[in-house]
Design a protein around this motif. Structure first.
Motif, PDB file in Angstrom:
ATOM      1  N   THR A   1       0.828  -1.196   0.000  1.00 30.34           N
ATOM      2  CA  THR A   1       0.000   0.000   0.000  1.00 30.34           C
ATOM      3  C   THR A   1       0.866   1.250   0.000  1.00 30.34           C
ATOM      4  O   THR A   1       0.511   2.255  -0.611  1.00 30.34           O
ATOM      5  CB  THR A   1      -0.912   0.013   1.248  1.00 30.34           C
ATOM      6  OG1 THR A   1      -1.626  -1.228   1.300  1.00 30.34           O
ATOM      7  CG2 THR A   1      -1.906   1.150   1.175  1.00 30.34           C
TER       8      THR A   1
ATOM      9  N   ASP B   1       2.813   1.004   6.147  1.00 26.20           N
ATOM     10  CA  ASP B   1       1.871  -0.115   6.089  1.00 26.20           C
ATOM     11  C   ASP B   1       1.803  -0.864   7.414  1.00 26.20           C
ATOM     12  O   ASP B   1       1.889  -2.106   7.468  1.00 26.20           O
ATOM     13  CB  ASP B   1       2.240  -1.077   4.953  1.00 26.20           C
ATOM     14  CG  ASP B   1       2.072  -0.451   3.574  1.00 26.20           C
ATOM     15  OD1 ASP B   1       1.375   0.581   3.480  1.00 26.20           O
ATOM     16  OD2 ASP B   1       2.635  -0.983   2.613  1.00 26.20           O
TER      17      ASP B   1
ATOM     18  N   PRO C   1      -5.429  -1.653   0.697  1.00 30.10           N
ATOM     19  CA  PRO C   1      -4.572  -2.787   0.308  1.00 30.10           C
ATOM     20  C   PRO C   1      -5.178  -3.574  -0.851  1.00 30.10           C
ATOM     21  O   PRO C   1      -6.395  -3.628  -1.019  1.00 30.10           O
ATOM     22  CB  PRO C   1      -4.529  -3.637   1.591  1.00 30.10           C
ATOM     23  CG  PRO C   1      -4.961  -2.735   2.688  1.00 30.10           C
ATOM     24  CD  PRO C   1      -5.914  -1.758   2.088  1.00 30.10           C
TER      25      PRO C   1
END
Length: 532
Positions: free
Chosen positions: A210, A306, A350
């Motif tokens: 991400t 993340d 995500p």
């Protein structure tokens, strides 16, 4: 109709020469192309995934993560709103919503009124019109429920998919892959095709990350080990280092977000010579970063990517320049990848790879060979039929068809198009369409000959009276190709592009070029009859 002025003849020949010259680099050896002057055309057709080999990924956006992120934001906003208005409260996550508990039930009506704006379509369209993102109700005094709506979630997923496509495209472009195909599939999936990709595993890692960068303060109300044994404070959580070994107790509040980054580059630390990532904030981020570091000198500042802590350096002095660096025992490749991810921006949610296919270059060469054989055999059969049916005029038609194919490849090269197997099929189909136009002209000439007209009148009338039919048939086919291009996807679009360009060049070669060749033949031979 058969008369061509010198200017018109020159313009036709120049158009043919330009088209064939644009197509020439596709059949030249690479050494020849490199030796050519820079002002000459060098561009060649890019081969698609089915011809050159490469990778295919089907990505799916994690809807549960989207819901969790939105609910967490609602909880933070609700808590901050009530704090600003001096209303004591506790907010807890509950399924797809937040349950706000008020110690003083008398505050329920006022709190409900203050929280209602949180359910508006905050990220709706230009005019703020959109479905409510959340329903905010009170079932009993002292309790307020904030629950996400289905309509609001659908709209948010649509925006997230659109934003994700943009971010994925940036990441693909940064790797140097030429002519990638990135498009939406369904409500929450994205298709990515990358011809010629050499390292699919590395790129899959880039797609899955991400790259959500956050700067948070470390919570010192208790140690991370104590929080693991009991439970962390309400406004903090436990995150782990990249290797999953070291726990950190960090505050939920994001002090500075990665959205404020304007640049990130992989460099080397001047003291340790280890690979690091240097970053730079925009004006807003620099101001916020300077304020936070000034207020928290001698405190650890966790750099979170993340939900993994890259490092937690201690703030030694205020950092007011709007730049800094991220270290974390990176290899050179890891530092370059992280810088690429930060530059391209964080994905809004995500994604997981639900399907992956790799086409080897060997299969691509086999496809090219099959396509070439199909085009060659089809063209030879068409040429043989035309010569057998129309003799010398069949040869003229075959020359026009060969020029037509050259113009198609020249225009495709000029546009930077990608050639796929369906594109080759479009070229083969165009050959048939081009010959069909010549057949219409020749049959019309035969009718004029049977009616007893002279050679010149028969040729002139044949071309003139066939023109309307040629235009009608090709315009309708072009409309069908346009519909395929705008409605279709992937391989269908490739076929439509080749067919559409082929129709344009067909009208030019089958009528104008053929007529010019017939005019030259007539003026040179002065025939008493037409060999057709």
């Amino acid at each position: 109709m058969l008369h061509f002025s010198p200017a018109k003849t020159a313009s036709i020949l120049i158009a043919l020469l330009i088209g064939l010259w644009l197509a020439a680099p596709n059949v030249m050896p690479e050494s020849w192309r490199n030796a050519m002057p820079s002002w000459l055309p060098h561009q060649t057709l890019t081969l698609g995934l089915d011809l050159q080999g490469g990778s295919y990924f089907l990505l799916e956006i994690d809807q549960n993560a989207v819901i969790k992120d939105q609910v967490t934001n609602l909880r933070s906003q609700a808590r901050q709103t009530l704090i600003d208005n001096k209303i004591r409260s506790q907010a807890a996550l509950q399924g797809r919503g937040v349950l706000v508990t008020l110690p003083n039930p008398a505050d329920t009506a006022r709190a409900l009124e203050l929280l209602q704006p949180l359910g508006n379509a905050a990220d709706g369209n230009l005019f703020g019109v959109g479905s409510r993102s959340a329903d905010i109700t009170s079932s009993s005094p002292g309790q307020i429920s904030i629950v996400l709506t289905d309509a609001g979630l659908r709209e948010r997923m649509q925006r997230i998919v659109e934003r994700s496509i943009e971010i994925v495209r940036r990441r693909v472009d940064a790797t140097g892959v030429t002519e990638p195909l990135i498009q939406r599939q369904g409500d929450d999936r994205i298709v990515v095709q990358m011809p010629g990709l050499r390292d699919p595993e590395r790129f899959k890692g880039l797609l899955k990350q991400t790259a959500k960068l956050e700067f948070r303060l470390v919570d010192f109300s208790m140690s991370a080990e104590q929080a693991l044994q009991t439970r962390p404070p309400i406004e903090s959580e436990i995150l782990y280092s990249q290797d999953g070994r070291v726990p950190y107790l960090v505050q939920d509040q994001v002090m500075v977000a990665g959205e404020d980054l304007v640049d990130a580059q992989a460099t080397f630390d001047q003291q340790t010579r280890e690979p690091v990532v240097s970053f730079r904030f925009n004006t807003n981020g620099a101001r916020q970063f300077g304020r936070v570091t000034e207020e928290n000198v001698n405190k650890p500042f966790a750099i979170v990517l993340d939900n993994k802590v890259l490092s937690a350096p201690v703030i030694r002095e205020p950092i007011t320049g709007g730049s800094g660096q991220i270290s974390g025992d990176f290899t050179t490749q890891q530092a370059q990848d992280l810088a690429l991810l930060l530059r391209s921006g964080a994905l809004p949610a995500p994604m997981t790879v639900v399907e992956e296919r790799t086409v080897g270059p060997g299969l691509g060469q086999a496809a090219i060979h099959s396509g070439e054989m199909a085009a060659l055999v089809g063209s030879l059969l068409v040429v043989a039929f035309m010569i057998a049916s129309y003799g010398l005029f069949g040869i003229i038609a075959s020359v026009a068809v060969a020029l037509n194919v050259g113009l198609i490849f020249g225009l495709l090269s000029l546009l930077g198009a990608t050639l796929t197997l369906p594109g080759i099929a479009g070229v083969v189909l165009t050959v048939g369409i081009a010959v069909d136009s010549n057949v219409l002209i020749y049959e019309r000439i035969r009718e004029e000959v049977r009616a007893g007209r002279t050679v010149l009148m028969s040729l002139d009338a044949g071309f003139a009276r066939a023109l309307a039919t040629i235009l009608d048939s090709n315009i309708t086919t072009f409309i069908a190709a346009a519909v395929l291009f705008f409605v279709g996807t992937g391989a269908v679009k490739g076929f439509a592009v080749t067919l559409g360009i082929g129709i344009i060049t067909t009208v030019f070669t089958a009528f104008t070029v053929t007529r010019l060749l017939v005019s030259w033949w007539y003026r040179g031979v002065k025939p008493r009859s037409i060999p057709i």
